[in-house]
Design a protein around this motif. Structure first.
Motif, PDB file in Angstrom:
ATOM      1  N   ALA A 195      -3.234 108.416  -8.438  1.00 58.93           N
ATOM      2  CA  ALA A 195      -4.373 109.210  -7.970  1.00 58.93           C
ATOM      3  C   ALA A 195      -3.982 110.680  -7.961  1.00 58.93           C
ATOM      4  O   ALA A 195      -2.898 111.050  -7.497  1.00 58.93           O
ATOM      5  CB  ALA A 195      -4.809 108.771  -6.577  1.00 58.93           C
ATOM      6  N   LEU A 196      -4.879 111.518  -8.470  1.00 52.89           N
ATOM      7  CA  LEU A 196      -4.677 112.966  -8.488  1.00 52.89           C
ATOM      8  C   LEU A 196      -5.883 113.632  -7.847  1.00 52.89           C
ATOM      9  O   LEU A 196      -7.031 113.296  -8.175  1.00 52.89           O
ATOM     10  CB  LEU A 196      -4.540 113.485  -9.923  1.00 52.89           C
ATOM     11  CG  LEU A 196      -3.426 112.910 -10.788  1.00 52.89           C
ATOM     12  CD1 LEU A 196      -3.574 113.412 -12.218  1.00 52.89           C
ATOM     13  CD2 LEU A 196      -2.070 113.295 -10.231  1.00 52.89           C
ATOM     14  N   THR A 197      -5.644 114.552  -6.953  1.00 51.86           N
ATOM     15  CA  THR A 197      -6.749 115.337  -6.397  1.00 51.86           C
ATOM     16  C   THR A 197      -6.324 116.800  -6.316  1.00 51.86           C
ATOM     17  O   THR A 197      -5.150 117.112  -6.114  1.00 51.86           O
ATOM     18  CB  THR A 197      -7.165 114.869  -4.981  1.00 51.86           C
ATOM     19  OG1 THR A 197      -6.148 115.232  -4.037  1.00 51.86           O
ATOM     20  CG2 THR A 197      -7.376 113.380  -4.938  1.00 51.86           C
ATOM     21  N   ILE A 198      -7.303 117.659  -6.480  1.00 51.80           N
ATOM     22  CA  ILE A 198      -7.098 119.080  -6.247  1.00 51.80           C
ATOM     23  C   ILE A 198      -8.421 119.639  -5.769  1.00 51.80           C
ATOM     24  O   ILE A 198      -9.492 119.176  -6.182  1.00 51.80           O
ATOM     25  CB  ILE A 198      -6.602 119.803  -7.519  1.00 51.80           C
ATOM     26  CG1 ILE A 198      -5.965 121.147  -7.153  1.00 51.80           C
ATOM     27  CG2 ILE A 198      -7.724 119.992  -8.538  1.00 51.80           C
ATOM     28  CD1 ILE A 198      -5.070 121.703  -8.228  1.00 51.80           C
ATOM     29  N   GLY A 199      -8.382 120.610  -4.837  1.00 53.25           N
ATOM     30  CA  GLY A 199      -9.636 121.095  -4.290  1.00 53.25           C
ATOM     31  C   GLY A 199      -9.481 122.416  -3.576  1.00 53.25           C
ATOM     32  O   GLY A 199      -8.378 122.947  -3.416  1.00 53.25           O
ATOM     33  N   ASP A 200     -10.614 122.916  -3.126  1.00 51.10           N
ATOM     34  CA  ASP A 200     -10.661 124.233  -2.484  1.00 51.10           C
ATOM     35  C   ASP A 200     -11.796 124.251  -1.476  1.00 51.10           C
ATOM     36  O   ASP A 200     -12.958 124.010  -1.836  1.00 51.10           O
ATOM     37  CB  ASP A 200     -10.867 125.318  -3.544  1.00 51.10           C
ATOM     38  CG  ASP A 200     -10.734 126.726  -2.977  1.00 51.10           C
ATOM     39  OD1 ASP A 200     -10.475 126.863  -1.770  1.00 51.10           O
ATOM     40  OD2 ASP A 200     -10.911 127.687  -3.742  1.00 51.10           O
ATOM     41  N   VAL A 201     -11.454 124.506  -0.215  1.00 46.10           N
ATOM     42  CA  VAL A 201     -12.446 124.618   0.854  1.00 46.10           C
ATOM     43  C   VAL A 201     -12.865 126.075   0.965  1.00 46.10           C
ATOM     44  O   VAL A 201     -12.029 126.991   0.895  1.00 46.10           O
ATOM     45  CB  VAL A 201     -11.859 124.112   2.183  1.00 46.10           C
ATOM     46  CG1 VAL A 201     -12.822 124.380   3.337  1.00 46.10           C
ATOM     47  CG2 VAL A 201     -11.549 122.627   2.088  1.00 46.10           C
ATOM     48  N   SER A 202     -14.159 126.333   1.142  1.00 42.67           N
ATOM     49  CA  SER A 202     -14.646 127.704   1.265  1.00 42.67           C
ATOM     50  C   SER A 202     -14.043 128.361   2.506  1.00 42.67           C
ATOM     51  O   SER A 202     -13.858 127.731   3.544  1.00 42.67           O
ATOM     52  CB  SER A 202     -16.173 127.725   1.354  1.00 42.67           C
ATOM     53  OG  SER A 202     -16.615 126.939   2.456  1.00 42.67           O
ATOM     54  N   GLY A 203     -13.733 129.637   2.385  1.00 40.88           N
ATOM     55  CA  GLY A 203     -13.174 130.389   3.504  1.00 40.88           C
ATOM     56  C   GLY A 203     -11.715 130.732   3.278  1.00 40.88           C
ATOM     57  O   GLY A 203     -11.015 130.084   2.493  1.00 40.88           O
ATOM     58  N   HIS A 204     -11.263 131.776   3.978  1.00 35.04           N
ATOM     59  CA  HIS A 204      -9.873 132.224   3.873  1.00 35.04           C
ATOM     60  C   HIS A 204      -9.354 132.549   5.269  1.00 35.04           C
ATOM     61  O   HIS A 204      -8.981 133.674   5.566  1.00 35.04           O
ATOM     62  CB  HIS A 204      -9.752 133.449   2.959  1.00 35.04           C
ATOM     63  CG  HIS A 204     -10.075 133.159   1.533  1.00 35.04           C
ATOM     64  ND1 HIS A 204     -11.363 133.195   1.054  1.00 35.04           N
ATOM     65  CD2 HIS A 204      -9.280 132.810   0.496  1.00 35.04           C
ATOM     66  CE1 HIS A 204     -11.344 132.889  -0.241  1.00 35.04           C
ATOM     67  NE2 HIS A 204     -10.105 132.661  -0.601  1.00 35.04           N
TER      68      HIS A 204
END
Length: 488
Positions: free
Chosen positions: A290-299
């Motif tokens: 399984a491979l996942t990559i992601g980005d949540v809004s905000g810094h």
């Protein structure tokens, strides 16, 4: 005060302020007021008073200097610019030299240890040597500045011009006092119990040495920096927690037979940014990767916390049932729209499977994220667009599709976050094409070197965003040794 006879035309009244040395050696300000006594047009004598006005003079000086400090910093937002403006107010009114240091390790430095100080402001009166700003200095634990930081109270010394005491200028230490200095104040700016900045002020030559009144005035001028310094410290605390949280999730990839796996994470080089990027790679019960990559809004810290929760949630959903990747993302979207109402997330979820001996394929889904890149051994590189869907948390009751792509022998699969391809003022397609060309030219490198080449050549010196990537390589000879290394 009296004077002898004078001529006609002598002023009717004189008034002036003088700085006089008293019998004790102390200098104080006196107001001298005199009036002539006349006989017709002839001044026969003067009658006057001499009044100690030191207190009034100091109050007027304080009021004027604070007004100047307010005017100098009124429209300034950046902390380093505000400190530089205050240094220019301190010189020459209070001192001949002034340097201001920020302490980037203030929150986690132990008292009595070496100190790293960033000189962000320096001012001097005409004729004295200049000091460059934005200069990092490493100070030993026993140095005067380190002692002032640890003691959290001003260090004040008066001495003959050019002859500071040994504890201020130990033999072998780098010179930090101006030549000819006769007094110095090392002033720690303490905010909420933490020494956030250090200020040095000195006077030279035959100018009156710095005294208690100057230290009090220095304290009031620097008080104007407390709010931005407090904000800077709070940011440091927040960033420290967020980066620690992020790095706790940067796990090493699994070692999978016949597959090479490499991962990377680079935080934003912009001091005010903490990103919500993540990656993950783990084996499933049926043997798939399984491979996942992601980005949540905000810094900020909330974005980092949300990122950690969603990453672990996606891991649990993927392990829970053997479902299509699109179905798993739909379940994750339900959680996002129920639990994180103000949040949006981009994500890629993939399964690397073996449909038969010596063969690999990728089943994947993309939720608003930049597309995966597949690079063949001959340098042919193309993006995988077949399973595009809206980002998570945006559309009520969305549908997330899945697609399957064969992974040829020797090919390299790359998942990445938008920080690798996005630049301010540039269309995303330009960044994607730049990545495609760079990956095509680097594909013959070992997988670890391949990842490093992409980061080195594609990231700007001042990155606005953090970057995560996962690379998987299918060996040309299936059955050869795999490789799995941790994040760099």
């Amino acid at each position: 005060m009296a004077a002898g006879p004078g001529r006609a035309g002598t002023p009717h009244l004189t008034y002036d302020t003088y700085r006089l040395r008293t019998a004790s050696g102390e200098y104080r300000h006196f107001a001298v007021e005199a009036a002539p006594v006349r006989d017709g047009d002839t001044v026969i004598e003067w009658v006057g008073t001499c009044t100690d006005i030191e207190q009034e003079w100091q109050e007027a000086r304080q009021e004027e200097l604070l007004a100047r400090a307010s005017a100098a910093t009124a429209d300034i937002v950046r902390l380093d610019e505000m400190l530089a403006a205050l240094a220019e107010v301190i010189v020459p009114e209070i001192a001949d030299n002034c340097t201001i240091y920020l302490l980037p390790q203030a929150l986690h430095r132990l008292p009595g240890t070496a100190l790293t100080a960033d000189r962000v402001a320096a001012a001097h009166r005409d004729g004295l040597p200049d000091l460059p700003v934005h200069h990092e200095e490493h100070l030993e634990s026993g140095s005067p500045l380190a002692r002032a930081a640890d003691g959290r109270r001003p260090v004040h010394a008066v001495f003959p011009p050019g002859s500071p005491p040994p504890d201020l200028a130990p033999p072998g230490s780098a010179p930090w006092l101006a030549e000819g200095a006769n007094s110095v104040v090392l002033f720690p700016v303490v905010v909420d119990g933490t020494t956030a900045a250090l200020v040095t002020a000195s006077v030279c030559g035959d100018r009156t040495p710095l005294g208690p009144a100057d230290i009090s005035l220095l304290r009031m001028v620097l008080q104007r920096s407390h709010t931005p310094l407090r904000n800077a410290l709070e940011y440091q605390r927040t960033r420290q927690v967020a980066l620690a949280l992020q790095r706790s999730l940067l796990t090493e990839p699994p070692r999978v037979p016949d597959l090479g796996i490499a991962v990377r994470y680079r935080p934003s080089s912009a001091a005010a940014e903490v990103g919500g990027d993540w990656y993950d790679a783990f084996e499933l019960r049926d043997g798939a990767l399984a491979l996942t990559i992601g980005d949540v809004s905000g810094h900020d810290l909330p974005a980092a916390v949300t990122m950690s929760q969603l990453r672990n949630m996606l891991r649990g959903l993927t392990l829970d049932r053997q479902e299509p990747t699109g179905t798993i993302l739909r379940r994750l979207d339900v959680a996002v729209q129920t639990l994180y109402l103000e949040c949006t997330v981009t994500c890629v979820l993939g399964r690397v499977e073996r449909p038969g001996p010596g063969r690999f394929q990728l089943t994947y889904s993309v939720a608003g994220h930049p597309p995966p890149l597949l690079v063949g051994t001959d340098g042919t590189a193309r993006f995988l667009y077949d399973a595009r869907s809206p980002l998570l948390g945006l559309v009520p009751e969305p549908e997330y599709g899945s697609a399957t792509e064969p992974l040829p022998a020797g090919s390299t699969l790359l998942l990445y976050t938008d920080g690798l391809v996005e630049r301010r003022g540039e269309d995303l397609t330009v960044g994607l094409e730049r990545l495609r060309r760079e990956a095509s030219g680097a594909v013959r490198l070992p997988l670890e070197d391949f990842c490093d080449r992409l980061l080195d050549n594609l990231l700007t010196t001042v990155g606005d965003d953090d970057v995560a990537l996962v690379a998987v390589r299918v060996p040309e000879d299936v059955g050869g040794p795999g490789s799995g290394t941790g994040p760099h």
